[in-house]
Design an enzyme around this catalytic site. Structure first.
Site, short mmCIF file in Angstrom:
data_model
loop_
_atom_site.label_atom_id
_atom_site.label_comp_id
_atom_site.label_asym_id
_atom_site.label_seq_id
_atom_site.Cartn_x
_atom_site.Cartn_y
_atom_site.Cartn_z
N LYS A 22 40.92 6.61 -13.16
CA LYS A 22 40.84 7.03 -14.57
C LYS A 22 40.28 5.93 -15.44
CE LYS A 22 44.56 6.78 -17.46
NZ LYS A 22 44.28 6.18 -18.76
N ASN A 23 40.83 4.72 -15.31
CA ASN A 23 40.46 3.69 -16.27
C ASN A 23 39.06 3.12 -16.03
OD1 ASN A 23 42.79 4.17 -17.61
ND2 ASN A 23 43.91 2.41 -16.78
N ARG A 93 42.66 7.69 -26.24
CA ARG A 93 42.69 6.32 -26.75
C ARG A 93 41.48 5.51 -26.31
NH1 ARG A 93 48.03 7.14 -25.74
NH2 ARG A 93 49.02 7.71 -27.69
N CYS A 117 50.20 3.26 -30.15
CA CYS A 117 50.40 4.30 -29.16
C CYS A 117 51.84 4.27 -28.71
CB CYS A 117 49.47 4.11 -27.97
SG CYS A 117 49.95 2.77 -26.92
N ARG A 122 48.41 -1.06 -30.78
CA ARG A 122 47.19 -1.11 -29.95
C ARG A 122 46.07 -1.80 -30.74
NH1 ARG A 122 47.06 2.73 -25.04
NH2 ARG A 122 45.37 1.77 -23.94
N ASP A 305 51.03 -0.58 -15.49
CA ASP A 305 51.03 0.88 -15.34
C ASP A 305 51.92 1.35 -14.19
OD1 ASP A 305 49.35 0.94 -17.50
OD2 ASP A 305 47.52 1.21 -16.34
N ILE A 327 53.16 -6.92 -20.77
CA ILE A 327 51.92 -6.51 -21.45
C ILE A 327 52.21 -5.75 -22.75
CG2 ILE A 327 49.72 -5.25 -21.25
CD1 ILE A 327 49.89 -7.47 -19.18
N ARG A 397 46.69 13.89 -18.30
CA ARG A 397 45.62 12.99 -18.77
C ARG A 397 45.12 12.13 -17.63
NH1 ARG A 397 47.98 9.04 -22.13
NH2 ARG A 397 46.04 8.05 -21.57
C1 EPZ Z 1 44.15 -0.60 -20.45
O1 EPZ Z 1 44.50 -0.45 -21.82
C2 EPZ Z 1 44.58 0.67 -19.77
N1 EPZ Z 1 43.91 1.79 -20.40
C3 EPZ Z 1 46.10 0.83 -19.83
O2 EPZ Z 1 46.43 1.94 -19.03
C4 EPZ Z 1 46.77 -0.40 -19.25
O3 EPZ Z 1 48.16 -0.32 -19.45
C5 EPZ Z 1 46.22 -1.68 -19.92
O4 EPZ Z 1 44.78 -1.72 -19.84
C6 EPZ Z 1 46.76 -2.96 -19.28
O5 EPZ Z 1 46.41 -2.99 -17.92
C7 EPZ Z 1 42.64 2.03 -20.15
O6 EPZ Z 1 41.98 1.36 -19.37
C8 EPZ Z 1 42.02 3.22 -20.80
P1 EPZ Z 1 44.56 -4.21 -22.96
P2 EPZ Z 1 43.90 -1.48 -22.89
O7 EPZ Z 1 43.49 -4.32 -23.99
O8 EPZ Z 1 42.53 -1.87 -22.46
C9 EPZ Z 1 46.81 -6.72 -26.39
C10 EPZ Z 1 47.40 3.97 -18.48
O9 EPZ Z 1 48.57 4.38 -18.38
N2 EPZ Z 1 45.52 -6.65 -27.13
O10 EPZ Z 1 44.36 -4.86 -21.65
O11 EPZ Z 1 44.04 -0.86 -24.24
C11 EPZ Z 1 47.49 -5.36 -26.30
O12 EPZ Z 1 48.25 -5.08 -27.45
C12 EPZ Z 1 47.02 3.08 -19.63
O13 EPZ Z 1 46.50 4.28 -17.69
C13 EPZ Z 1 45.35 -7.40 -28.29
O14 EPZ Z 1 46.25 -8.09 -28.73
O15 EPZ Z 1 44.89 -2.68 -22.74
C14 EPZ Z 1 48.32 -5.52 -25.04
O16 EPZ Z 1 49.51 -6.17 -25.36
C15 EPZ Z 1 48.15 2.85 -20.57
N3 EPZ Z 1 44.14 -7.33 -28.94
C16 EPZ Z 1 47.47 -6.45 -24.16
O17 EPZ Z 1 46.55 -7.09 -25.05
C17 EPZ Z 1 43.10 -6.56 -28.48
O18 EPZ Z 1 42.03 -6.56 -29.11
C18 EPZ Z 1 46.67 -5.77 -23.05
O19 EPZ Z 1 45.92 -4.70 -23.61
C19 EPZ Z 1 43.28 -5.84 -27.28
C20 EPZ Z 1 44.50 -5.89 -26.62
#
Ligand code: EPZ
Length: 427
Positions: A22-23, A93, A117, A122, A305, A327, A397
């Protein structure tokens, strides 16, 4: 509203085939915009997040042809729109990947701001930091974020947080920027490497994906091609936990065992036996479930995840486990549902202390998000008697044919009620 009705209490035995990741899919579909050409994408999972990405592509002017259940031809030659309609971008998202892809091709993009979220806030500050280094300015109006650059130029970005989304978005924006872009402290998940491989297949020059530093030499243009998405490591991990918690024996096919190592090593400690083959793993358990300490971390650490799924497994361990969420701020919302099933879990902020219990009891439950929904289904499968899991659109999803796949390994699960969101016929 639809729900799953599950009669649990028996070991799951048989074979299951894992779908595409998916991702990776939700990033590669927007990335086809950069090709301005025909791309054939294979091994797409048939899930509602993919359907939502296709709806956005179509609204932007792309032609999408269904080749088969898992293959689409996306022709982005005639994409002219740079603003993703509000309602469509809020449906998913990961629509923020249209920011990087449209910025990379047209020098401008507008997408709805991703709200907080159900896992916690987010933010996208790191995405914007990368765009700004490449020369783009951003502005927010009526909940929509716009980015725009006269000309994108390569630059050096050091991410303050390791972010999957920001790493991918920076790659999308940089592939056709002038000169060299260096991204440091990047995410290293298998889907980061998959997106980089896709971009390279389409003519980009991206090196280092899978390590801490990614270097991108901007190219003048990209082109179409054919690409097959990697298998979904979290879907595979879900069926690995299903075999372990029910004391079953499942052959999980179409996986890359290397991508599963962080999950495999924890499950083996918990008592599972895992046999690895070239593109499959067999998982079974013949001994008691042992308690574990887990902290979720960016790859190659233990994936966030998988956290709800492992917590469910550890409710049945013989002893005390500690699960720390490294995370997301708010990823234990499903715990109350498990407590209703007789689990003994105390949550304090990002830490859950789980005292194993000999048995879980059936209960009505509500899926608060995608992975927690899957975790509650596994809890229901482990409990003797009939449970119900509501709000299943979250699960759909990200899990293709979950009912059919679980029934294929002997689960007694059925979907009842009217669908909230119809999946398009081919996706
Ligand atoms: C991806 O989300 C995945 N989604 C998530 O999977 C997954 O949990 C996550 O990566 C971590 O592995 C998709 O790929 C669509 P991040 P993402 O940016 O990219 C902080 C699922 O169930 N952060 O790696 O949005 C954030 O708040 C979903 O399949 C900032 O501070 O996650 C978090 O604490 C849920 N500033 C951490 O970094 C930013 O600009 C990691 O977020 C971006 C992120």
């Amino acid at each position: 509203m639809e729900k799953f009705v599950i009669r649990g209490g028996k070991p799951l035995v048989g074979e299951v085939t894992i779908s595409g990741a998916k991702n990776a899919a939700v990033a590669i579909l927007p990335a086809t915009i950069l090709a301005a050409d025909k791309c054939v994408i294979e091994n797409l999972p048939c899930i509602s997040d993919v359907a939502a990405s296709v709806d956005i592509l179509t609204a932007m002017g792309a032609s999408v042809r269904v080749i088969d259940k898992h293959t689409l031809e996306v022709d982005t030659t005639h994409v002219t729109q740079t603003s993703v309609p509000d309602a469509l971008s809020r449906a998913m998202r990961a629509s923020y990947y249209f920011l990087g892809a449209l910025l990379g091709r047209f020098g401008k993009a507008t997408v709805a701001m991703p709200g907080g979220c159900n896992l916690g806030p987010r933010p996208i500050d790191q995405h914007l930091k990368a765009f700004s280094t490449l020369g783009a300015k951003d502005s927010v109006e009526y909940g929509m974020i716009s980015v725009e650059a006269d000309k994108l130029r390569g630059g050096e970005v050091f991410f303050d947080t390791v972010s999957v989304g920001a790493t991918i978005n920076a790659m999308l924006a940089a592939v056709m920027a002038d000169g060299l872009t260096v991204l440091e402290n990047v995410a290293k998940e298998p889907h980061i490497v998959d997106v980089a491989n896709f971009l390279n297949t389409m003519g980009a020059d991206v090196r280092g994906a899978g390590t801490d530093v990614i270097k991108i030499r901007g190219v003048r243009s990209m082109h179409g091609g054919t690409y097959s998405i990697i298998p979904d490591q979290i879907e595979a991990g879900t069926y690995m936990v299903a075999a372990t918690i029910t004391g079953g024996n499942i052959l999980i096919k179409n996986v890359i065992p290397k991508h599963l190592e962080p999950i495999t090593s924890k499950l083996e400690k918990a008592g599972a036996t895992i046999e690895e083959f070239d593109d499959a793993v067999r998982v079974y358990r013949t001994v008691d479930i042992e308690p574990l300490n887990i902290k979720t971390m960016p790859h190659p650490g233990f994936p966030t995840d998988m956290q709800p799924l492992m917590t469910v497994l550890l409710t049945r361990a013989r002893g005390t486990s500690i699960v720390t969420e490294g995370i997301w701020e708010n990823r234990f919302r499903y715990v109350d549902e498990l407590v209703h099933m007789g689990a003994n879990i105390q949550v304090d902020g990002r830490v859950a202390v789980i005292e194993g219990v000999p048995e879980l009891f059936p209960a009505p439950m509500r899926a608060p998000d995608l992975r927690a929904g899957a975790a509650l289904i596994l809890a229901a499968l482990a409990a003797k008697g009939t449970s119900e899991v509501d709000d299943i659109s979250h699960v759909e999803r990200g899990y293709e044919d979950i009912v059919e796949k679980l029934r294929g390994v002997g689960a007694d699960i059925r979907r009842v009620g009217k669908p909230e969101h119809a999946l398009p016929q081919a996706l």
